[in-house]
Write a protein that holds these residues in place. Structure first.
Motif, PDB file in Angstrom:
ATOM      1  N   SER A  32      -8.365   9.918   7.250  1.00 51.88           N
ATOM      2  CA  SER A  32      -8.575   9.824   5.830  1.00 51.88           C
ATOM      3  C   SER A  32      -9.454  10.689   5.094  1.00 51.88           C
ATOM      4  O   SER A  32      -9.561  11.527   4.048  1.00 51.88           O
ATOM      5  N   GLY A  59       0.715   4.303  -2.842  1.00 50.29           N
ATOM      6  CA  GLY A  59       0.631   5.739  -2.495  1.00 50.29           C
ATOM      7  C   GLY A  59       1.812   6.612  -3.368  1.00 50.29           C
ATOM      8  O   GLY A  59       1.527   7.480  -3.881  1.00 50.29           O
ATOM      9  N   GLN A 105       0.950   6.765  -6.967  1.00 50.10           N
ATOM     10  CA  GLN A 105       0.119   7.862  -7.169  1.00 50.10           C
ATOM     11  C   GLN A 105       0.901   9.007  -7.216  1.00 50.10           C
ATOM     12  O   GLN A 105       0.313   9.884  -8.012  1.00 50.10           O
ATOM     13  N   ASP A 106       1.648   9.274  -6.445  1.00 49.68           N
ATOM     14  CA  ASP A 106       2.518  10.883  -6.155  1.00 49.68           C
ATOM     15  C   ASP A 106       3.465  10.866  -7.381  1.00 49.68           C
ATOM     16  O   ASP A 106       4.092  11.971  -7.469  1.00 49.68           O
ATOM     17  N   HIS A 161      -6.087   6.892  -1.757  1.00 48.21           N
ATOM     18  CA  HIS A 161      -4.538   7.455  -1.788  1.00 48.21           C
ATOM     19  C   HIS A 161      -4.469   7.609  -0.357  1.00 48.21           C
ATOM     20  O   HIS A 161      -3.090   7.291   0.096  1.00 48.21           O
ATOM     21  N   VAL A 162      -5.080   8.304   0.290  1.00 47.63           N
ATOM     22  CA  VAL A 162      -4.740   8.689   1.913  1.00 47.63           C
ATOM     23  C   VAL A 162      -4.645   7.278   2.740  1.00 47.63           C
ATOM     24  O   VAL A 162      -3.911   7.184   3.557  1.00 47.63           O
ATOM     25  N   ASN A 193      -7.436   4.813  -6.700  1.00 42.56           N
ATOM     26  CA  ASN A 193      -7.175   6.352  -7.259  1.00 42.56           C
ATOM     27  C   ASN A 193      -7.698   7.384  -6.877  1.00 42.56           C
ATOM     28  O   ASN A 193      -7.497   8.490  -7.078  1.00 42.56           O
ATOM     29  N   CYS A 221      -4.208   4.558   1.673  1.00 46.02           N
ATOM     30  CA  CYS A 221      -2.871   3.747   1.357  1.00 46.02           C
ATOM     31  C   CYS A 221      -1.673   4.121   2.423  1.00 46.02           C
ATOM     32  O   CYS A 221      -0.801   3.305   2.816  1.00 46.02           O
ATOM     33  N   TYR A 222      -1.452   5.184   2.313  1.00 48.66           N
ATOM     34  CA  TYR A 222      -0.427   6.002   3.273  1.00 48.66           C
ATOM     35  C   TYR A 222      -0.569   5.570   4.762  1.00 48.66           C
ATOM     36  O   TYR A 222       0.292   5.475   5.457  1.00 48.66           O
ATOM     37  N   HIS A 244      -7.332  16.858  -0.505  1.00 43.46           N
ATOM     38  CA  HIS A 244      -6.319  16.268  -1.644  1.00 43.46           C
ATOM     39  C   HIS A 244      -6.769  16.801  -2.899  1.00 43.46           C
ATOM     40  O   HIS A 244      -7.797  17.097  -3.355  1.00 43.46           O
ATOM     41  N   ASN A 274       0.850  -1.328  -0.067  1.00 41.73           N
ATOM     42  CA  ASN A 274       0.126  -0.011   0.004  1.00 41.73           C
ATOM     43  C   ASN A 274       0.689   1.244  -0.036  1.00 41.73           C
ATOM     44  O   ASN A 274       0.255   2.307  -0.741  1.00 41.73           O
ATOM     45  N   LEU A 275       2.079   1.353   0.681  1.00 38.35           N
ATOM     46  CA  LEU A 275       2.867   2.356   0.674  1.00 38.35           C
ATOM     47  C   LEU A 275       3.498   2.702  -0.713  1.00 38.35           C
ATOM     48  O   LEU A 275       3.381   3.829  -1.376  1.00 38.35           O
TER      49      LEU A 275
END
Length: 330
Positions: A271, A81, A84-85, A109-110, A104, A112-113, A278, A77-78
């Motif tokens: 999140s 993220g 995606q960035d 996204h959040v 996505n 995942c981080y 975001h 998951n990291l």
């Protein structure tokens, strides 16, 4: 078990880096069901490798293997993220397109981080505690609350939101995140809790005090009442309440609640804050610039004060304790 077992789990989790890159290359032309099959095989293989790590002296707690697998998926998951960035590329591109496109979204996204940082740290701490044969009941319950809250928002949001018509077979890879935490929750809850040997007189004195003589508890009680009202208020907004106050609030402060992704209607505080601001959230649903300060103060307090309440209950439990005389009577 030795400390090397915990180190082995950490190293094992880092194998997610080459595994995801290889997976992305090989699965480029595969079907959705092929992605599910390969994903399940990888998870089973990681569990088997974790078993090999401790073959000489297996852990007493079988949740060791659960945390080992979840630590691996946290690194995955990291990676999602980071990709995606635009920090890395070519690791999960195909999976994000064909497997779980809802990742996505800003919320995806959040989260995942969150899983790749906070949950990952907790997995390593719990694995270390098992390796050293120490209790991890407190951190285990904290992790349980966090992951259950994530799943309660994430899975229904995937189905009822704008990606509901695009739910792929890879969605079923989330099933272990429902079954295993429930099983883990029963095992963690049944672990012996930390005992506090407070003198009977101290316990009795604390319990004789009324709420007005306990300012911290009074503040926390007032917060709980206000937080309950705020939660109901946001729920009314999510249900399209026509009241003028609801209309003004969503227009001026939290338009993200109306995002068609549906996650904000269910909510998970960290999140929710991140996704509200975001760049992946459509502009019309982002928090207006002039309302950001109010939004952040309100939502950070809404998220932090429950942590303070939990801290107070765990570290100063005299008010909730039973005296020895009461225990003998029962």
């Amino acid at each position: 078990m030795s400390a090397s077992a915990a180190t082995g789990v950490f190293v094992l989790s880092l194998t997610a880096i080459p595994v995801t890159y290889l997976f992305n290359c090989l699965a480029a032309g595969g079907s959705s069901w092929a992605i599910v099959a390969v994903g399940l095989l990888v998870l089973v293989f990681i569990a088997l490798l974790a078993r090999v790590l401790v073959k000489r002296k297996p852990p007493k707690d079988p949740l060791f293997y659960v945390y080992a697998v979840f630590a691996f998926t946290s690194v995955v998951n990291l990676i999602i993220g980071l990709e995606q960035d635009g920090i890395i590329d070519g690791f999960m591109t195909h999976y994000l397109r064909e497997g779980e496109p809802y990742l996505n979204t800003a919320y995806g996204h959040v989260i995942c981080y969150w899983d790749g940082s906070v949950h990952y740290l907790m997995y390593l701490l719990m694995v270390a505690a098992i390796a050293w044969e120490q209790s991890y009941r407190t951190i285990g319950l904290y992790w349980l609350g966090s992951i259950i809250m994530s799943i309660i928002v994430f899975m229904p949001g995937n189905i009822v939101g704008k990606y509901g018509t695009k739910v792929c077979p890879a969605f079923f890879l989330s099933v272990p995140y429902i079954c295993l935490p429930i099983w883990a929750g029963f095992r963690i809850y049944n672990q012996p809790s930390v005992t506090h040997n407070a003198p009977v007189k101290v316990v009795q004195e604390v319990q004789k005090k009324g709420l007005l003589r306990r300012p911290i508890d009074l503040m926390l009680a007032a917060y709980l009442i206000l937080a309950t009202g705020f939660c109901i208020f946001r729920g009314m907004i999510a249900l399209d309440c026509p009241a003028e106050l609801c209309r003004l609030y969503i227009q001026l402060h939290e338009p993200y609640i109306k995002d068609p992704a549906a996650y904000p209607k269910l909510q998970a505080q960290f999140s929710h804050i991140g996704a509200s601001l975001h760049a992946r959230t459509p502009y019309i649903y982002r928090v207006p610039e002039e309302a950001k300060q109010f939004f952040l103060i309100l939502n950070i307090m809404y998220g932090i004060l429950p942590q303070l309440l939990a801290y107070r209950c765990v570290n100063k439990p005299e008010f909730f304790m039973k005296t020895k005389q009461e225990e003998k009577t029962e």
